[in-house]
Write an enzyme that holds these catalytic residues in place. Structure first.
Site, PDB file in Angstrom:
ATOM      1  N   HIS A 183      -0.222   1.136   3.642  1.00 36.78           N
ATOM      2  CA  HIS A 183       0.131   0.045   4.725  1.00 36.78           C
ATOM      3  C   HIS A 183       1.460   0.626   5.619  1.00 36.78           C
ATOM      4  CE1 HIS A 183      -2.040  -2.857   1.851  1.00 36.78           C
ATOM      5  NE2 HIS A 183      -2.547  -2.694   3.208  1.00 36.78           N
ATOM      6  N   LYS A 232     -11.349 -12.391   0.054  1.00 36.17           N
ATOM      7  CA  LYS A 232     -10.561 -11.756  -0.998  1.00 36.17           C
ATOM      8  C   LYS A 232      -9.573 -12.843  -1.582  1.00 36.17           C
ATOM      9  CE  LYS A 232      -9.649  -7.387   1.200  1.00 36.17           C
ATOM     10  NZ  LYS A 232      -8.571  -6.557   2.002  1.00 36.17           N
ATOM     11  N   ARG A 245      -9.539   4.192   7.312  1.00 34.60           N
ATOM     12  CA  ARG A 245      -9.436   5.190   6.179  1.00 34.60           C
ATOM     13  C   ARG A 245     -10.490   6.019   6.378  1.00 34.60           C
ATOM     14  NH1 ARG A 245      -8.327   0.584   1.876  1.00 34.60           N
ATOM     15  NH2 ARG A 245      -9.919  -0.353   3.241  1.00 34.60           N
ATOM     16  N   SER A 278      -5.209  -1.954  -1.810  1.00 33.01           N
ATOM     17  CA  SER A 278      -4.466  -2.944  -2.921  1.00 33.01           C
ATOM     18  C   SER A 278      -5.456  -3.305  -3.900  1.00 33.01           C
ATOM     19  CB  SER A 278      -3.901  -4.080  -2.008  1.00 33.01           C
ATOM     20  OG  SER A 278      -3.244  -3.725  -0.892  1.00 33.01           O
TER      21      SER A 278
HETATM   22  O1  PNS Z   1      -5.907  -6.635   4.524  1.00 33.36           O
HETATM   23  P1  PNS Z   1      -7.289  -7.190   5.046  1.00 33.36           P
HETATM   24  O2  PNS Z   1      -7.721  -8.088   3.779  1.00 33.36           O
HETATM   25  O3  PNS Z   1      -8.333  -6.240   5.535  1.00 33.36           O
HETATM   26  O4  PNS Z   1      -7.162  -8.439   6.252  1.00 33.36           O
HETATM   27  C1  PNS Z   1      -7.619  -9.123   6.794  1.00 33.36           C
HETATM   28  C2  PNS Z   1      -7.318 -10.125   7.808  1.00 33.36           C
HETATM   29  C3  PNS Z   1      -6.206 -11.106   7.114  1.00 33.36           C
HETATM   30  C4  PNS Z   1      -6.470  -9.393   8.986  1.00 33.36           C
HETATM   31  C5  PNS Z   1      -8.252 -10.683   8.301  1.00 33.36           C
HETATM   32  O5  PNS Z   1      -9.138 -11.141   7.472  1.00 33.36           O
HETATM   33  C6  PNS Z   1      -7.837 -11.950   9.389  1.00 33.36           C
HETATM   34  O6  PNS Z   1      -7.599 -11.570  10.456  1.00 33.36           O
HETATM   35  N1  PNS Z   1      -7.853 -13.071   8.801  1.00 33.36           N
HETATM   36  C7  PNS Z   1      -7.437 -14.374   9.505  1.00 33.36           C
HETATM   37  C8  PNS Z   1      -8.795 -15.293  10.043  1.00 33.36           C
HETATM   38  C9  PNS Z   1      -9.457 -14.623  11.252  1.00 33.36           C
HETATM   39  O7  PNS Z   1      -8.892 -14.402  12.240  1.00 33.36           O
HETATM   40  N2  PNS Z   1     -10.752 -14.286  10.738  1.00 33.36           N
HETATM   41  C10 PNS Z   1     -11.456 -13.799  12.097  1.00 33.36           C
HETATM   42  C11 PNS Z   1     -11.515 -12.311  11.918  1.00 33.36           C
HETATM   43  S1  PNS Z   1     -12.476 -11.842  13.413  1.00 33.36           S
END
Ligand code: PNS
Length: 168
Positions: free
Chosen positions: A17, A41, A92, A129
């Protein structure tokens, strides 16, 4: 002013990150590292939002144009509220691409925002993570994968969990 967001769960922040955030900080005037909720998650969460923010603030301290925030709802709402037009994501491997493309297209269909993908540095291409937590849970050495202050908190939290303690 070119402002971007680096969103994620950051449970906990890893060296992968930090690599992406540091490279984003060279491309944009201002970068907000934003801790959001990934519903998929949520049940595996190890650290509270405040704990994750604290670790990210330490990790981002060397980058003067980077700040840290938390958000609850949609990432696109956070972008609108903060005048952000660019979402930065690390990629990645090809396996990341399908999901990230879908999210990028959904987000840009909701508001005026573009997603910028930065390829992960090869030394971090396996890093996640979730894997750090799994390896550390079984006593594996993750000291090269996370900053020392994360390792310390991770070790403590996992020990609390193993002892059936009340840690987050
Ligand atoms: O590190 P991650 O778990 O891949 O992060 C994912 C994250 C938190 C960026 C994504 O789940 C997110 O944007 N969550 C907020 C809710 C949202 O906007 N959902 C619609 C995504 S198209």
């Amino acid at each position: 002013m070119r402002r971007a967001v680096c969103p994620g769960s950051f449970d906990p922040v890893t060296n992968g990150h930090i690599d992406i955030v540091s490279r984003a900080s060279r491309l944009f005037d201002e970068v907000v590292v934003a801790i959001g909720v990934n519903k998929a998650k949520a049940s595996a969460r190890l650290f509270s939002a405040d704990e994750r923010i604290e670790m990210l603030e330490l990790a981002c301290a060397p980058y003067p144009n980077v700040s840290v925030a938390g958000f609850d709802g949609l990432l696109t709402t956070f972008c609108e509220q903060n005048g952000i037009k660019a979402i930065v994501k690390g990629l990645r491997a090809v396996s990341d691409f399908d999901y990230e493309l879908q999210m990028a297209q959904m987000n840009s269909s909701l508001v005026d925002v573009e997603t910028v993908f930065i390829p992960t540095s090869p030394e971090y291409s396996f890093l996640a993570s979730s894997l750090v937590k799994e390896v550390a849970t079984f006593g594996g050495d993750v000291s090269r994968l996370v900053p020392p202050f994360v390792l310390e908190r991770l070790t403590k939290r996992l020990a609390e969990r193993a002892a059936g303690g009340a840690g987050e």
